[in-house]
Design a protein around this motif. Structure first.
Motif, PDB file in Angstrom:
ATOM      1  N   GLU A 486       6.125  27.210  79.220  1.00  0.00           N
ATOM      2  CA  GLU A 486       7.519  26.777  79.399  1.00  0.00           C
ATOM      3  C   GLU A 486       8.146  26.243  78.113  1.00  0.00           C
ATOM      4  OE1 GLU A 486       6.433  22.255  81.046  1.00  0.00           O
ATOM      5  OE2 GLU A 486       7.464  23.709  82.339  1.00  0.00           O
ATOM      6  N   THR A 487       7.334  25.887  77.125  1.00  0.00           N
ATOM      7  CA  THR A 487       7.901  25.366  75.872  1.00  0.00           C
ATOM      8  C   THR A 487       8.358  26.475  74.929  1.00  0.00           C
ATOM      9  OG1 THR A 487       5.766  25.295  74.716  1.00  0.00           O
ATOM     10  CG2 THR A 487       6.395  23.349  76.011  1.00  0.00           C
ATOM     11  N   MET A 488       8.008  27.711  75.235  1.00  0.00           N
ATOM     12  CA  MET A 488       8.375  28.826  74.358  1.00  0.00           C
ATOM     13  C   MET A 488       9.856  29.160  74.507  1.00  0.00           C
ATOM     14  SD  MET A 488       5.879  29.907  72.459  1.00  0.00           S
ATOM     15  CE  MET A 488       6.430  31.560  72.019  1.00  0.00           C
ATOM     16  N   THR A 489      10.483  29.524  73.380  1.00  0.00           N
ATOM     17  CA  THR A 489      11.885  29.913  73.370  1.00  0.00           C
ATOM     18  C   THR A 489      12.021  31.325  72.813  1.00  0.00           C
ATOM     19  OG1 THR A 489      12.305  29.082  71.126  1.00  0.00           O
ATOM     20  CG2 THR A 489      12.535  27.510  72.956  1.00  0.00           C
ATOM     21  N   GLU A 490      13.191  31.929  73.011  1.00  0.00           N
ATOM     22  CA  GLU A 490      13.458  33.242  72.440  1.00  0.00           C
ATOM     23  C   GLU A 490      13.365  33.193  70.913  1.00  0.00           C
ATOM     24  OE1 GLU A 490      14.004  36.153  73.901  1.00  0.00           O
ATOM     25  OE2 GLU A 490      13.836  35.370  75.947  1.00  0.00           O
ATOM     26  N   TRP A 491      13.814  32.079  70.338  1.00  0.00           N
ATOM     27  CA  TRP A 491      13.788  31.929  68.878  1.00  0.00           C
ATOM     28  C   TRP A 491      12.364  32.037  68.343  1.00  0.00           C
ATOM     29  CZ3 TRP A 491      11.299  28.577  65.590  1.00  0.00           C
ATOM     30  CH2 TRP A 491      11.729  28.576  64.244  1.00  0.00           C
ATOM     31  N   ASP A 492      11.393  31.453  69.070  1.00  0.00           N
ATOM     32  CA  ASP A 492      10.001  31.473  68.613  1.00  0.00           C
ATOM     33  C   ASP A 492       9.516  32.886  68.320  1.00  0.00           C
ATOM     34  OD1 ASP A 492       9.040  28.733  68.583  1.00  0.00           O
ATOM     35  OD2 ASP A 492       9.271  28.750  70.758  1.00  0.00           O
ATOM     36  N   MET A 493       9.970  33.850  69.132  1.00  0.00           N
ATOM     37  CA  MET A 493       9.438  35.211  69.026  1.00  0.00           C
ATOM     38  C   MET A 493      10.387  36.168  68.318  1.00  0.00           C
ATOM     39  SD  MET A 493       6.443  34.844  70.169  1.00  0.00           S
ATOM     40  CE  MET A 493       5.902  36.553  70.177  1.00  0.00           C
ATOM     41  N   GLU A 494      11.471  35.669  67.764  1.00  0.00           N
ATOM     42  CA  GLU A 494      12.314  36.526  66.934  1.00  0.00           C
ATOM     43  C   GLU A 494      11.487  37.060  65.767  1.00  0.00           C
ATOM     44  OE1 GLU A 494      15.966  34.829  65.612  1.00  0.00           O
ATOM     45  OE2 GLU A 494      16.606  34.267  67.641  1.00  0.00           O
ATOM     46  N   MET A 495      11.676  38.323  65.448  1.00  0.00           N
ATOM     47  CA  MET A 495      10.852  38.954  64.421  1.00  0.00           C
ATOM     48  C   MET A 495      11.387  38.673  63.029  1.00  0.00           C
ATOM     49  SD  MET A 495       9.845  42.670  65.994  1.00  0.00           S
ATOM     50  CE  MET A 495      11.495  43.027  66.596  1.00  0.00           C
ATOM     51  N   GLU A 496      10.514  38.209  62.165  1.00  0.00           N
ATOM     52  CA  GLU A 496      10.827  38.087  60.748  1.00  0.00           C
ATOM     53  C   GLU A 496      10.391  39.362  60.038  1.00  0.00           C
ATOM     54  OE1 GLU A 496      10.786  33.369  59.537  1.00  0.00           O
ATOM     55  OE2 GLU A 496       8.996  34.556  59.179  1.00  0.00           O
ATOM     56  N   ASP A 497      11.242  39.816  59.146  1.00  0.00           N
ATOM     57  CA  ASP A 497      10.920  41.006  58.357  1.00  0.00           C
ATOM     58  C   ASP A 497      10.195  40.575  57.094  1.00  0.00           C
ATOM     59  OD1 ASP A 497      10.768  43.277  56.863  1.00  0.00           O
ATOM     60  OD2 ASP A 497      12.904  43.734  56.868  1.00  0.00           O
ATOM     61  N   ARG A 498       8.882  40.487  57.213  1.00  0.00           N
ATOM     62  CA  ARG A 498       8.027  40.184  56.063  1.00  0.00           C
ATOM     63  C   ARG A 498       7.387  41.474  55.549  1.00  0.00           C
ATOM     64  NH1 ARG A 498       4.882  34.689  56.645  1.00  0.00           N
ATOM     65  NH2 ARG A 498       6.506  33.315  57.425  1.00  0.00           N
ATOM     66  N   PHE A 499       8.074  42.577  55.755  1.00  0.00           N
ATOM     67  CA  PHE A 499       7.569  43.945  55.613  1.00  0.00           C
ATOM     68  C   PHE A 499       6.777  44.284  56.868  1.00  0.00           C
ATOM     69  CE2 PHE A 499       4.730  47.341  54.029  1.00  0.00           C
ATOM     70  CZ  PHE A 499       5.709  48.263  53.701  1.00  0.00           C
ATOM     71  N   ASN A 500       5.750  43.507  57.199  1.00  0.00           N
ATOM     72  CA  ASN A 500       5.167  43.593  58.533  1.00  0.00           C
ATOM     73  C   ASN A 500       5.794  42.499  59.394  1.00  0.00           C
ATOM     74  OD1 ASN A 500       3.685  41.664  56.879  1.00  0.00           O
ATOM     75  ND2 ASN A 500       2.340  41.399  58.616  1.00  0.00           N
ATOM     76  N   ILE A 501       5.668  42.617  60.707  1.00  0.00           N
ATOM     77  CA  ILE A 501       6.349  41.670  61.581  1.00  0.00           C
ATOM     78  C   ILE A 501       5.581  40.358  61.687  1.00  0.00           C
ATOM     79  CG2 ILE A 501       7.535  43.397  62.974  1.00  0.00           C
ATOM     80  CD1 ILE A 501       5.343  43.035  65.098  1.00  0.00           C
TER      81      ILE A 501
END
Length: 516
Positions: A486-501
């Motif tokens: 329940e503490t997880m948010t959509e923001w937590d799993m937004e993908m960063e483009d570090r070349f790999n995800i």
């Protein structure tokens, strides 16, 4: 004498008077000439360059660094998707660079005859300052081909099958770590990272780690993971070399220092393998063996120590961070959808066995893995190339010498091919026998799915990556039920483009229920 000095000073003053105005005039001429050249270059780039007809932001027409802020901010792929939504399938993103979103162009762009890797990206991101380069960064086709030939046997499907027990052993360790997580909540981002890294370190160096997620493997994982920021900063701003970067404040400096630690630990692993394992591995089962013992055909000799360390760093990076984040997003997606999780579990329990070959025949498991590749691609960002032959895409002729690139994040979300492109929908990969044209549509979808790239420079480790995903997924969902904490948010799993995800929150907390 005094008079002579006065006369000399007077003469010198007279002679010097024209000098200052002359220098000023020269400076004005130089500055003026520079301004004229810049203006002419700007006009040429904007209106007369071969890429002038290609649509895109105005600033990208006159600046080759248009995408630098997005790359440094780790959202390059997302920015490119927005640009394609606005401008179409071919977008000019620099004075001599275009991005392409048409999946059907992928094979022609990444053909060995059509293009080559760009020096400006791969040289800037190689792991060692002025270092030797490795199989992932070589610009020379001949150097890459020789290194690929050197390494191919230990990455083949046969080698993966021979090492299947290693993968299964580490998958069982992963399950035990998930089950024993504190308060019944597992950070699978961390645990998946350890799983994939420890598979690589076992397959590469015959290095074994216990169940406890602590010690050398955790230190190595964190050092390698933190270095991804430095690699992207280096690509966007090549002036920031590692000697400077490690002294910068904040997370950027920490990333460069993590890079140093990752290199130091890899060097120690290489030296330990050379001393204790290499000569005894007569079957050449471990990834480090051919790189250590065999001759590189391009170099005409064995790799020296810096070359060997650079090669094994690249294998550890490419073979662990990419696979682990894909597994993390697969577990995340299934934890959010209990109906699909139960469907997958039922298929796994009904399977005749759980060997790699048997798992690869399961339709829904295949669909779940493919959909994870599509929505959360292993390599999220651009694989840049320079054209060695002109190519027509859409209505535009892209000339020899132009920088071109495609990105999985963009063409995997082609709404004409993948309806509801931002939705996790594994069923799209299952054949509907009653739907007209279903097989043709599925054929196009499979052609557009390129998580490991295509052609002679595709991912050398894809057989191992697929094996890890099949085996780990089956072991996890036959042992536990996962739900999103329940503490997880959509923001937590937004993908960063570090070349790999990588997830922006650097965590993925899932609640664990052990199946009876």
């Amino acid at each position: 004498m005094a008079q002579l000095l006065r006369d000399r000073l007077s003469l010198d003053t007279v002679m010097e008077k024209p000098v200052l105005p002359a220098l000023g005039l020269l400076a004005i001429l130089i500055i003026g000439n520079t301004i004229i050249k810049v203006r002419f270059q700007t006009i040429y780039n904007a209106f007369f360059h071969p890429l002038a007809p290609v649509p895109g932001p105005w600033l990208a027409r006159i600046s080759r660094s248009y995408m630098t802020p997005a790359q440094a901010g780790l959202h390059r792929a997302q920015t490119l998707r927005s640009l394609h939504d606005k401008y179409g399938p071919v977008v000019r993103i620099g004075t001599n660079e275009v991005s392409i979103s048409d999946w059907s162009a992928y094979r022609s762009i990444y053909s060995q005859k059509t293009s080559n890797k760009t020096i400006h990206f791969y040289e800037d991101t190689k792991l060692a300052n002025d270092g030797p380069g490795n199989i992932f960064t070589f610009h020379s086709k001949e150097a890459h081909s020789a290194r690929r030939k050197l390494q191919n046997p230990v990455f083949s499907q046969q080698a993966v099958l021979e090492n299947e027990s290693f993968i299964a052993e580490k998958a069982d360790v992963l399950v035990r770590r998930i089950v024993s997580s504190e308060n019944g909540t597992a950070d699978v981002f961390l645990l998946d990272g350890l799983f994939s890294l420890e598979v690589i370190l076992k397959c590469a160096f015959n290095r074994h780690y216990g169940d406890s997620p602590a010690g050398d493997s955790l230190t190595y994982l964190r050092a390698m993971d933190s270095s991804a920021v430095a690699i992207q900063v280096r690509a966007a701003l090549p002036i920031i070399q590692r000697g400077v970067g490690r002294h910068l404040p904040g997370f950027v400096g920490r990333s460069y220092r993590g890079w140093d630690l990752w290199e130091k630990m890899t060097s120690a692993l290489v030296q330990g393998f050379q001393a204790n394992e290499a000569a005894q591995d007569t079957r050449q089962r471990f990834m480090a063996t051919p790189a250590t013992m065999n001759v590189d055909g391009f170099l005409g000799r064995r790799l020296n120590q810096p070359e060997l360390v650079d090669e094994m760093m690249s294998i550890a990076f490419a073979g662990s961070g990419t696979t682990s984040t894909t597994l993390t997003y697969l577990l995340y997606s299934m934890a959010r959808d209990q109906v699909r999780q139960e469907r997958l579990r039922a298929e796994l329990f009904a399977a005749p066995g759980h060997t790699l070959g048997e798992l690869q025949d399961l339709p829904f498991l295949n669909a779940v893995i493919k959909e994870t590749f599509r929505l959360y691609p292993t390599i999220i960002s651009t694989l840049p190339r320079v054209l060695e032959q002109s190519v027509s895409v859409d209505k535009y002729l892209l000339p020899v010498g132009a920088f071109v690139g495609m990105q999985n994040y963009v063409h995997h979300r082609d709404a004409s091919l993948f309806p509801h492109p931002d939705e996790f929908w594994p069923e799209r990969w299952l054949v509907d026998e009653n739907a007209a044209g279903s097989n043709d549509k599925l054929k196009d979808m499979n052609a557009a799915l390129t998580p490991f790239s295509l052609g002679p420079r595709n991912c050398i480790g894809q057989n191992l990556a697929r094996a890890e995903l099949y085996i780990a997924t089956s072991r996890i969902f036959t042992k536990v039920r996962l739900t999103l904490n329940e503490t997880m948010t959509e923001w937590d799993m937004e993908m960063e483009d570090r070349f790999n995800i990588a997830p922006k929150g650097r965590r993925c907390l899932l609640d664990v229920e052990v199946l009876s």
